[in-house]
Write a protein that holds these residues in place. Structure first.
Motif, PDB file in Angstrom:
ATOM      1  N   ASN A 129      35.996  34.428  38.701  1.00 18.43           N
ATOM      2  CA  ASN A 129      36.967  35.412  38.242  1.00 18.43           C
ATOM      3  C   ASN A 129      37.457  36.278  39.400  1.00 18.43           C
ATOM      4  OD1 ASN A 129      36.672  34.550  35.623  1.00 18.43           O
ATOM      5  ND2 ASN A 129      35.192  36.127  35.066  1.00 18.43           N
ATOM      6  N   ALA A 130      38.706  36.676  39.323  1.00 18.09           N
ATOM      7  CA  ALA A 130      39.275  37.606  40.288  1.00 18.09           C
ATOM      8  C   ALA A 130      40.171  38.580  39.542  1.00 18.09           C
ATOM      9  CB  ALA A 130      40.060  36.871  41.372  1.00 18.09           C
ATOM     10  N   ILE A 131      40.296  39.773  40.093  1.00 17.31           N
ATOM     11  CA  ILE A 131      41.195  40.783  39.551  1.00 17.31           C
ATOM     12  C   ILE A 131      42.411  40.883  40.455  1.00 17.31           C
ATOM     13  CG2 ILE A 131      41.501  43.285  39.223  1.00 17.31           C
ATOM     14  CD1 ILE A 131      38.601  43.384  38.238  1.00 17.31           C
ATOM     15  N   GLY A 132      43.583  40.895  39.847  1.00 16.56           N
ATOM     16  CA  GLY A 132      44.818  41.108  40.579  1.00 16.56           C
ATOM     17  C   GLY A 132      45.538  42.325  40.028  1.00 16.56           C
ATOM     18  N   GLY A 192      47.820  44.652  35.687  1.00 16.48           N
ATOM     19  CA  GLY A 192      46.537  44.102  36.095  1.00 16.48           C
ATOM     20  C   GLY A 192      46.207  42.846  35.332  1.00 16.48           C
ATOM     21  N   VAL A 193      45.485  41.946  35.993  1.00 13.20           N
ATOM     22  CA  VAL A 193      45.076  40.708  35.348  1.00 13.20           C
ATOM     23  C   VAL A 193      43.661  40.345  35.780  1.00 13.20           C
ATOM     24  CG1 VAL A 193      46.076  39.242  37.165  1.00 13.20           C
ATOM     25  CG2 VAL A 193      45.715  38.294  34.897  1.00 13.20           C
ATOM     26  N   LEU A 194      42.870  39.904  34.824  1.00 13.75           N
ATOM     27  CA  LEU A 194      41.589  39.269  35.100  1.00 13.75           C
ATOM     28  C   LEU A 194      41.836  37.776  34.939  1.00 13.75           C
ATOM     29  CD1 LEU A 194      38.484  39.420  35.594  1.00 13.75           C
ATOM     30  CD2 LEU A 194      38.222  39.475  33.100  1.00 13.75           C
ATOM     31  N   MET A 195      41.598  37.026  36.029  1.00 13.83           N
ATOM     32  CA  MET A 195      42.019  35.636  36.047  1.00 13.83           C
ATOM     33  C   MET A 195      40.880  34.709  36.429  1.00 13.83           C
ATOM     34  SD  MET A 195      45.353  34.137  38.033  1.00 13.83           S
ATOM     35  CE  MET A 195      44.577  33.885  39.607  1.00 13.83           C
ATOM     36  N   LYS A 220      42.607  38.500  30.706  1.00  8.53           N
ATOM     37  CA  LYS A 220      43.027  39.803  30.197  1.00  8.53           C
ATOM     38  C   LYS A 220      44.190  40.323  31.031  1.00  8.53           C
ATOM     39  CE  LYS A 220      42.473  43.707  27.771  1.00  8.53           C
ATOM     40  NZ  LYS A 220      42.624  43.775  26.287  1.00  8.53           N
ATOM     41  N   GLN A 221      45.196  40.914  30.368  1.00  4.84           N
ATOM     42  CA  GLN A 221      46.319  41.543  31.054  1.00  4.84           C
ATOM     43  C   GLN A 221      46.416  42.995  30.632  1.00  4.84           C
ATOM     44  OE1 GLN A 221      50.083  39.207  30.967  1.00  4.84           O
ATOM     45  NE2 GLN A 221      48.897  37.689  29.824  1.00  4.84           N
ATOM     46  N   LEU A 222      46.770  43.861  31.572  1.00  7.92           N
ATOM     47  CA  LEU A 222      46.915  45.284  31.279  1.00  7.92           C
ATOM     48  C   LEU A 222      48.189  45.823  31.917  1.00  7.92           C
ATOM     49  CD1 LEU A 222      43.275  46.580  31.956  1.00  7.92           C
ATOM     50  CD2 LEU A 222      44.344  46.258  29.721  1.00  7.92           C
ATOM     51  N   TYR A 223      48.805  46.773  31.238  1.00  9.98           N
ATOM     52  CA  TYR A 223      49.971  47.480  31.769  1.00  9.98           C
ATOM     53  C   TYR A 223      49.722  48.988  31.660  1.00  9.98           C
ATOM     54  CZ  TYR A 223      52.741  43.148  31.206  1.00  9.98           C
ATOM     55  OH  TYR A 223      53.226  41.874  31.290  1.00  9.98           O
ATOM     56  N   GLU A 250      41.234  52.888  37.256  1.00  8.43           N
ATOM     57  CA  GLU A 250      40.856  52.701  35.864  1.00  8.43           C
ATOM     58  C   GLU A 250      41.247  51.302  35.367  1.00  8.43           C
ATOM     59  OE1 GLU A 250      42.073  55.864  33.321  1.00  8.43           O
ATOM     60  OE2 GLU A 250      41.208  57.425  34.620  1.00  8.43           O
ATOM     61  N   THR A 251      42.353  50.762  35.863  1.00  7.06           N
ATOM     62  CA  THR A 251      42.744  49.397  35.505  1.00  7.06           C
ATOM     63  C   THR A 251      41.714  48.399  36.002  1.00  7.06           C
ATOM     64  OG1 THR A 251      45.097  50.008  35.614  1.00  7.06           O
ATOM     65  CG2 THR A 251      44.563  47.659  35.698  1.00  7.06           C
ATOM     66  N   VAL A 252      41.263  48.569  37.248  1.00  4.12           N
ATOM     67  CA  VAL A 252      40.227  47.694  37.805  1.00  4.12           C
ATOM     68  C   VAL A 252      38.944  47.809  36.980  1.00  4.12           C
ATOM     69  CG1 VAL A 252      38.717  47.305  39.800  1.00  4.12           C
ATOM     70  CG2 VAL A 252      41.170  47.694  40.136  1.00  4.12           C
ATOM     71  N   SER A 253      38.574  49.030  36.622  1.00  5.83           N
ATOM     72  CA  SER A 253      37.355  49.239  35.841  1.00  5.83           C
ATOM     73  C   SER A 253      37.447  48.578  34.467  1.00  5.83           C
ATOM     74  CB  SER A 253      37.086  50.740  35.685  1.00  5.83           C
ATOM     75  OG  SER A 253      35.929  50.967  34.922  1.00  5.83           O
ATOM     76  N   GLU A 254      38.604  48.715  33.810  1.00  4.92           N
ATOM     77  CA  GLU A 254      38.800  48.093  32.495  1.00  4.92           C
ATOM     78  C   GLU A 254      38.660  46.566  32.590  1.00  4.92           C
ATOM     79  OE1 GLU A 254      42.094  49.450  29.911  1.00  4.92           O
ATOM     80  OE2 GLU A 254      42.460  50.939  31.481  1.00  4.92           O
ATOM     81  N   LEU A 255      39.220  45.991  33.626  1.00  9.06           N
ATOM     82  CA  LEU A 255      39.163  44.543  33.769  1.00  9.06           C
ATOM     83  C   LEU A 255      37.750  44.071  34.107  1.00  9.06           C
ATOM     84  CD1 LEU A 255      42.533  44.022  35.688  1.00  9.06           C
ATOM     85  CD2 LEU A 255      42.040  43.338  33.338  1.00  9.06           C
TER      86      LEU A 255
END
Length: 296
Positions: A2-5, A15-18, A27-30, A45-50
């Motif tokens: 897994n990687a976070i972008g 943000g995306v967890l891929m 998972k995708q976040l805006y 916070e986006t990184v933490s959520e992912l």
């Protein structure tokens, strides 16, 4: 693995967890860039959520942003006039983890070359047609960033020698010829967006047709120039203006027959990007995993 972008834009933080091997988005976040929180904290916070939704450990974090990264891709070194505080901000120190920074248009190219329209090609030129014109170049399967990480700024090639100089000092730039930011100036105030211009074009407005076709002709000249320079296997068009699809591709194809050098009759294919507004985040994740020691 897994990687976070993260894609940091002027309006949205995406943000995306891929799952990197397959390109599956877990998972995708805006989040709005200028919402209730400081945008740096919103990224954290986006990184933490992912991280919290990842069932497996996160192997790498990538962040795409406008501007020129430093030579080690640890922060944005040059980005005048936008996102005050971005220049020189070290995301790895802030997030307490290794973070790999890449230009946003370069990230879009990586997303398309690994999982999208340019998958399987080793030599690719991509143009992102939006507010301005960005892009990237893939050579022998590797992102070419160049000296000062300036490579791929295809919007700042000249398709004429008249008119105002663009932000890099280039007269007659491709960005000013077709970018959304210059529509009002190019249309003498009649249209405030490319969307409005295209609606009038489709309704038979002669001025709109002349203006749009003039812009597409200059795009064809620009793409043909890039083909002469890099001889890519494929050219990919992304960004909001590329959503015009046939209204862009039909006249562009006709103009390319005038300007593209085609030895032996070979025609360089032009494809529309497959990824939309998550391309930067997907590409950032892909760049991060390829930048981590022991991964490729």
């Amino acid at each position: 693995m897994n990687a976070i972008g993260i894609d940091l834009g002027g309006t949205w933080i995406k943000g995306v967890l891929m799952q990197v091997e397959t390109g599956d988005m877990i998972k995708q976040l805006y989040h709005p860039t200028n919402g209730d929180k400081d945008w740096k904290q919103a990224v954290a916070e986006t990184v933490s959520e992912l991280r919290n939704v990842a069932s497996d450990p996160v192997s790498a974090i990538g962040l795409s942003a406008p501007g020129l990264p430093n030579v080690t891709n640890q922060y944005i070194a040059f980005m005048p006039g936008r996102l005050s505080g971005l220049e020189g901000f070290h995301w790895g120190h802030f997030l307490g983890s290794s973070v790999h920074i890449v230009n946003d248009a370069h990230a879009a190219l990586l997303a398309e070359s690994r999982f999208g329209a340019a998958k399987g090609y080793k030599n690719v030129v991509m143009l992102t047609l939006g507010t301005g014109v960005g892009g990237g170049v893939l050579i022998n399967g590797q992102l070419y960033q160049g000296n000062f990480q300036k490579a791929g700024h295809v919007g700042h090639i000249a398709v004429g020698d008249e008119g105002e100089r663009d932000i890099t000092g280039m007269p007659g730039s491709l960005e000013d010829a077709i970018g959304n930011a210059s529509v009002e100036k190019r249309s003498l105030g009649r249209f405030s967006s490319t969307y409005q211009l295209l609606e009038a074009y489709k309704q038979g407005d002669y001025f709109a047709q002349w203006l749009w076709l003039s812009s597409v002709r200059k795009l064809a000249i620009g793409i043909s120039s890039l083909i002469n320079c890099f001889s890519p296997d494929v050219v990919v068009l992304g960004g909001g203006i590329a959503q015009a699809e046939d209204d862009l591709l039909r006249p562009l194809t006709d103009f390319m027959t005038l300007y593209e050098w085609r030895p032996g009759g070979y025609v360089t294919p032009i494809k529309l990007a497959q990824f939309g507004d998550m391309a930067g985040a997907i590409g950032a994740a892909s760049f991060a995993i390829s930048s981590e020691p022991g991964f490729s």
